[in-house]
Structures are given as structure tokens and as C-alpha cells.
Design an enzyme around this catalytic site. Structure first.
Site, mmCIF file in Angstrom:
data_model
loop_
_atom_site.group_PDB
_atom_site.id
_atom_site.type_symbol
_atom_site.label_atom_id
_atom_site.label_comp_id
_atom_site.label_asym_id
_atom_site.label_seq_id
_atom_site.Cartn_x
_atom_site.Cartn_y
_atom_site.Cartn_z
ATOM 1 N N THR A 86 -1.689 -12.243 -1.468
ATOM 2 C CA THR A 86 -1.122 -13.101 -2.473
ATOM 3 C C THR A 86 -0.325 -13.774 -1.620
ATOM 4 O OG1 THR A 86 0.419 -11.257 -2.432
ATOM 5 C CG2 THR A 86 -0.990 -11.489 -4.284
ATOM 6 N N THR A 124 1.293 -7.365 -3.736
ATOM 7 C CA THR A 124 2.798 -7.818 -4.259
ATOM 8 C C THR A 124 2.665 -9.114 -5.171
ATOM 9 O OG1 THR A 124 3.660 -7.343 -2.033
ATOM 10 C CG2 THR A 124 5.055 -8.753 -3.506
ATOM 11 N N CYS A 268 41.761 -7.970 -0.060
ATOM 12 C CA CYS A 268 40.964 -7.927 1.024
ATOM 13 C C CYS A 268 39.517 -8.545 1.534
ATOM 14 C CB CYS A 268 40.826 -6.431 1.440
ATOM 15 S SG CYS A 268 42.197 -5.429 1.737
HETATM 16 P P1 NAD Z 1 -4.663 -9.678 3.968
HETATM 17 O O1 NAD Z 1 -4.788 -11.136 4.135
HETATM 18 O O2 NAD Z 1 -4.648 -8.979 5.714
HETATM 19 O O3 NAD Z 1 -5.933 -8.920 3.547
HETATM 20 C C1 NAD Z 1 -6.372 -9.378 2.427
HETATM 21 C C2 NAD Z 1 -7.835 -8.793 2.232
HETATM 22 O O4 NAD Z 1 -8.414 -9.346 0.968
HETATM 23 C C3 NAD Z 1 -8.779 -10.109 3.294
HETATM 24 O O5 NAD Z 1 -9.453 -9.418 3.961
HETATM 25 C C4 NAD Z 1 -9.782 -10.760 2.246
HETATM 26 O O6 NAD Z 1 -10.772 -11.026 2.651
HETATM 27 C C5 NAD Z 1 -9.677 -9.878 1.000
HETATM 28 N N1 NAD Z 1 -10.172 -10.377 -0.191
HETATM 29 C C6 NAD Z 1 -9.629 -11.514 -0.762
HETATM 30 N N2 NAD Z 1 -10.192 -11.596 -2.076
HETATM 31 C C7 NAD Z 1 -10.786 -10.613 -2.237
HETATM 32 C C8 NAD Z 1 -11.466 -10.261 -3.334
HETATM 33 N N3 NAD Z 1 -11.777 -10.753 -4.479
HETATM 34 N N4 NAD Z 1 -12.416 -9.062 -3.353
HETATM 35 C C9 NAD Z 1 -12.202 -8.369 -2.351
HETATM 36 N N5 NAD Z 1 -11.652 -8.649 -0.928
HETATM 37 C C10 NAD Z 1 -10.876 -9.806 -1.339
HETATM 38 O O7 NAD Z 1 -3.425 -9.201 3.035
HETATM 39 P P2 NAD Z 1 -2.491 -7.645 3.336
HETATM 40 O O8 NAD Z 1 -1.473 -8.028 4.676
HETATM 41 O O9 NAD Z 1 -3.449 -6.615 3.420
HETATM 42 O O10 NAD Z 1 -1.644 -7.837 2.121
HETATM 43 C C11 NAD Z 1 -2.188 -7.557 0.819
HETATM 44 C C12 NAD Z 1 -1.079 -7.448 -0.244
HETATM 45 O O11 NAD Z 1 -0.086 -6.531 0.119
HETATM 46 C C13 NAD Z 1 -0.462 -8.852 -0.241
HETATM 47 O O12 NAD Z 1 0.082 -8.973 -1.712
HETATM 48 C C14 NAD Z 1 0.801 -8.604 0.599
HETATM 49 O O13 NAD Z 1 1.897 -9.445 0.116
HETATM 50 C C15 NAD Z 1 1.006 -7.021 0.275
HETATM 51 N N6 NAD Z 1 1.811 -6.110 1.340
HETATM 52 C C16 NAD Z 1 1.513 -6.480 2.579
HETATM 53 C C17 NAD Z 1 1.914 -5.755 3.843
HETATM 54 C C18 NAD Z 1 1.936 -5.865 5.114
HETATM 55 O O14 NAD Z 1 2.514 -5.225 5.858
HETATM 56 N N7 NAD Z 1 0.515 -6.503 5.383
HETATM 57 C C19 NAD Z 1 2.855 -4.565 3.232
HETATM 58 C C20 NAD Z 1 3.262 -4.562 1.849
HETATM 59 C C21 NAD Z 1 2.564 -5.318 0.823
#
Ligand code: NAD
Length: 438
Positions: A86, A124, A268
Site C-alpha cells: 500500500t 496497512t 513548568c
Molecule cells: P512489498 O512491496 O515488499 O510486497 C508486496 C508484494 O505484493 C509484492 O511482491 C507484489 O508483487 C505483490 N502483489 C501486489 N499485488 C498483488 C496481488 N494482487 N496479488 C498478489 N500479490 C500481489 O510490501 P511489504 O513491505 O511486504 O508491505 C506489505 C504491506 O504491509 C504494506 O501495506 C506495508 O505498509 C505493510 N507493512 C510493511 C512492513 C515492512 O516492514 N515492510 C511492516 C508492517 C506493515
């Protein structure tokens, strides 16, 4: 449990491998063929300590497979875990395109079947995204209703890249915002054996929970860095100074001061923040975070003035005048500021604060009240009942037993609650009740 994990990025590949290691049957799905191929070859599609070997073991045990065929994975599973990205749109808004696509794919895959399926969003998303966008989309594409053989939950992800596997194994908490009890139970079962607190929230609250954590983490880092800059300017070692800060687990490293409510004041906090900023400016230090504290505090007062203005009733009572409960100190009290602003706008004010009433008779604040606040002094009532009798809107700024007893007999008043009254939870949403942050 049979789980389809949609999205094999950082979150998805860690969740998929770790759930498979807990003996769940996981099918990972990604639109990118290379990621699917990596997993099926027993390799991690992302760089994360420990993940490569976990994926290898999960794939060779047969618990983890990957595919680009989302429909097949979903139909084979009881739960779909949405872990797609996202990212920020160019204007800074949140792009939900990938989550919408994932939800539509799930809905279409479920259209032909009748077995119960639970959709769990780990990505998220902002509050309201589920109820206003994703659930209607899921219902439209699946032809089913959430709650009837179709479950929905938001289960935000709190892992940190670089230590994701450790965080997965040892989470501080698991947050579940489910549309129905059965979905909550199913998501809870998926994490059975996890340590940490299980926090059950509404769908909307679970959506916001992730943003609250990230906002606070960013705030902590920026706070520490501005303190570091001040220390550096004073030729001090910030790590030495922070030893004092960390030693206080009562007020500093704790839940203290973290309950949303009304503005701070007193003799304060405002004075010391002003002095710190002034001294820093003299050293040519820019401290945008610390400099934003007093304006932010001021906005708390403005919001209440705006609330009162919007109500359109002229007779306003204020219960509480000192800057916090159990003191008669009026210096820089936000209630004094609020009263003065309302007075300036021509409201008919009546104010009662038992501590200030005492101070007026005998206390050390007597001169302060008479000399500095004669305009308010004239508006002080003799009791909370007096205030209620002569007002239509009552701002509750103190939670003394006397105030609570009087409020129980309020009649037709609009109550503006700044203290979170003991019955705030039941009053929320009732006409005639406005909570400042709830
Ligand atoms: P990312 O970009 O690394 O991975 C997303 C994956 O989803 C990609 O491999 C993409 O090809 C795939 N994808 C996209 N559309 C798709 C679909 N329709 N069907 C199947 N696969 C699809 O993202 P991320 O870092 O893993 O983050 C994912 C979510 O989790 C986000 O919303 C992010 O904000 C949240 N988040 C991330 C972290 C972090 O540390 N990276 C931590 C907490 C929350």
C-alpha cells in the site's frame, strides 16, 4: 489451517514461511513470477535474516508452495492473508489499488463455492478503508455477505525489517479487528501459541492502530535526535543525559501522558519548553519538533472553542479552572485561556472549581486571582450546581466527586467532556454528549 498468502514481499514471505513452520499449510501468491519461482525453489524472495533457511525447510516439508494462480490458492484455503503493498500515491495519499485487486480476486474465487472463508488484511490501510471500500468490494465480487460464511478481519503487521522473524516468534502484541466473533477466533487460532498480548479491536480501530504505533516511533526518533542536537550544542554527550531520562519508568518510559485528552498547562511545561527553544535558537539550532509542541497544545484549546461555537448556545459553564485536578494553580492553565477566549467571543460564562474556590478564600493564589484574573473572578460560581443552573453547555475540565455528583443531575445540557468521565463509554454517541478525543 490452510492459508493463502497474497503478496510475497517482506511481510508476505515472512508470514508465509513462519506460518508454515508452525505446521499450517500455506500457499503463497504473487503476481511476479520471479518471486513465486524463488519460493518454489526453496529460496527467500526478500533479504531477511533467517528467512532463507526457513523458506527452504517449509518448502521441503511440503507445507509451503507458491503460485501465480490466486484463484486456485484461495479455493484451497480457509483463510486469505492479504500482504500486498500500500505505497504512497504521488500526492501523499495511500494507494489501495493492490489491496482492491487482491480483494476482488478473492471475491471472484469465492463466488462459485460455499465453504466458509475468512479474509484477513495485514497490509496497512487507513481507518474506514475496510468498511467503505474493501468489504463492499468483497461482497460485490463474491456475491456473499460478510458475517454469513464469509469472515473479514484486519490484522495489522508490526514486524520490523531486519528482525521480522524474531518479531513474528516473539510479538509484543497481536491485534485483531474482526467483523464477527468467528473471524476473530479463526485469526486468533492462526497465531495460537504466540506470546504477547492479544488485542481485540473494532475493524476501524485495528486499521488506525498501526498508524498510531508508527507515528509514535517516528516521534520518538525525532525527539531523541532533537535532544541529541541540543546536547551537541552544549558539548554534552546525549547518551549520558538520556541515562536520567530512561531511569524514569513512571513518567517517561511508560503509558503516562499518553491518554488523549485536553491541553497541558501549569507553571513548568510551557515555561520550560519556551526556554529550551529560546536557548536553542540563540545557538542557531532549528528544532521543528520541539517548536511545534506549544502550537499543537494551543490547537487543543482552539478545537474546543470551535466546538462551542458550532453548538450555537450562548450560556456556557466550565467545571474546572486550575491546570489539572487537585491543585489550585492557575498559572498557564489551559482552562483560563479557554475561558478568556470564550469570554472574548461574548459567551455568558459561569465557572466552578472547588480548589480555586478554596484558594479564593484562603490560598496563596488569592492575590493571583484578584489581580491577574479579576474578569474571571467575577464569573466564579459557588458550586457545580450553580454552574449547571446558569448554562446550556457544560465543559467538564475536572473530575472531582462534587463535579460528577452534580453532572448526574444535569438536564438538557450539552456536555463537552475533556476529562473522560467514568461513564464516557456509555455516553459516547448519545445526543448532548461530546467527548474531546473519544
Ligand atoms: P512489498 O512491496 O515488499 O510486497 C508486496 C508484494 O505484493 C509484492 O511482491 C507484489 O508483487 C505483490 N502483489 C501486489 N499485488 C498483488 C496481488 N494482487 N496479488 C498478489 N500479490 C500481489 O510490501 P511489504 O513491505 O511486504 O508491505 C506489505 C504491506 O504491509 C504494506 O501495506 C506495508 O505498509 C505493510 N507493512 C510493511 C512492513 C515492512 O516492514 N515492510 C511492516 C508492517 C506493515
Amino acid at each position: 489451517m490452510r492459508i493463502a498468502v497474497l503478496g510475497l514481499g517482506y511481510v508476505g514471505s515472512v508470514s508465509a514461511a513462519a506460518l508454515a513452520a508452525r505446521e499450517q499449510d500455506v500457499i503463497g501468491v504473487d503476481t511476479v513470477a520471479a518471486k513465486v519461482d524463488e519460493v518454489n525453489a526453496g529460496r527467500s524472495p526478500v533479504l531477511e535474516p533467517g528467512l532463507e533457511s526457513l523458506v527452504r525447510r517449509a518448502v521441503s516439508s511440503g507445507r509451503l508452495t507458491a503460485t501465480q494462480d490466486a484463484g486456485h490458492a484461495i479455493r484451497q484455503s480457509e483463510v486469505s492473508l492479504i500482504c500486498v503493498g500500500t505505497p504512497s500515491a504521488p500526492n501523499g495519499s495511500l494507494s489501495t489499488i493492490a489491496v482492491e485487486r487482491a480483494v476482488s480476486t478473492i471475491g471472484e474465487a469465492l463466488r462459485s463455492g460455499t465453504e466458509r472463508h475468512t479474509v484477513v488484511v495485514r497490509s496497512t490501510i487507513l481507518p474506514g478503508t475496510s468498511e467503505e471500500l474493501l468489504i463492499p468490494l468483497l461482497e460485490a465480487t463474491s456475491g456473499r455477505r460478510v458475517g454469513r460464511g464469509l469472515g473479514y478481519a484486519v490484522n495489522p503487521e508490526f514486524l520490523r525489517e531486519g528482525s521480522s522473524l524474531l518479531d513474528f516468534e516473539n510479538p509484543a502484541k497481536t491485534v485483531i479487528g474482526a467483523s464477527d466473533p468467528e473471524s476473530e477466533e479463526i485469526v486468533g487460532r492462526m497465531y495460537a501459541g504466540s506470546t504477547g498480548t492479544l488485542v481485540g479491536l473494532s475493524v476501524r480501530a485495528a486499521e488506525l492502530a498501526k498508524y498510531v504505533d508508527n507515528a509514535f516511533h517516528a516521534l520518538k526518533i525525532s525527539f531523541a535526535n532533537e535532544i541529541g542536537a541540543i546536547c551537541h550544542a552544549h558539548e554534552l554527550d546525549s547518551h549520558e543525559v538520556m541515562r536520567s531520562f530512561f531511569a524514569d519508568t513512571r513518567l517517561n518510559i511508560s503509558a503516562a501522558y499518553l491518554k488523549p485528552g485536553f491541553a497541558f498547562g501549569g507553571s513548568c511545561l510551557p515555561k520550560d519548553i519556551r526556554a529550551l527553544i529560546y536557548a536553542s535558537r540563540r545557538r542557531d539550532l532549528e528544532l521543528p519538533l520541539l517548536e511545534s509542541i506549544l502550537p499543537s497544545n494551543e490547537r487543543c484549546i482552539s478545537r474546543i472553542v470551535d466546538t462551542i461555537t458550532a453548538l450555537g448556545r450562548r450560556r456556557v459553564g466550565i467545571l474546572g479552572l486550575s491546570f489539572k485536578d487537585n491543585t489550585d494553580d492557575l498559572r498557564e492553565s489551559p482552562f483560563v485561556e479557554l475561558s478568556e477566549r470564550l469570554l472574548g467571543k461574548g459567551y455568558e460564562l459561569r465557572i466552578y472549581d472547588p480548589n480555586v474556590a478554596m484558594a479564593r478564600l484562603v490560598g496563596t493564589n488569592r492575590a493571583f486571582i484578584d489581580e491577574r484574573l479579576p474578569h474571571l473572578s467575577a464569573l466564579l460560581a459557588g458550586s457545580a450546581e450553580d454552574v449547571l443552573r446558569s448554562s446550556d453547555v457544560c465543559i467538564v475540565g475536572a473530575g472531582s466527586p462534587e463535579t460528577l455528583a452534580a453532572l448526574a443531575h444535569s438536564n438538557g445540557h450539552t456536555i463537552v467532556d475533556l476529562v473522560r468521565l467514568p461513564d464516557a463509554e456509555t455516553r459516547r454517541g448519545e445526543p448532548g454528549y461530546i467527548g474531546v478525543a473519544w
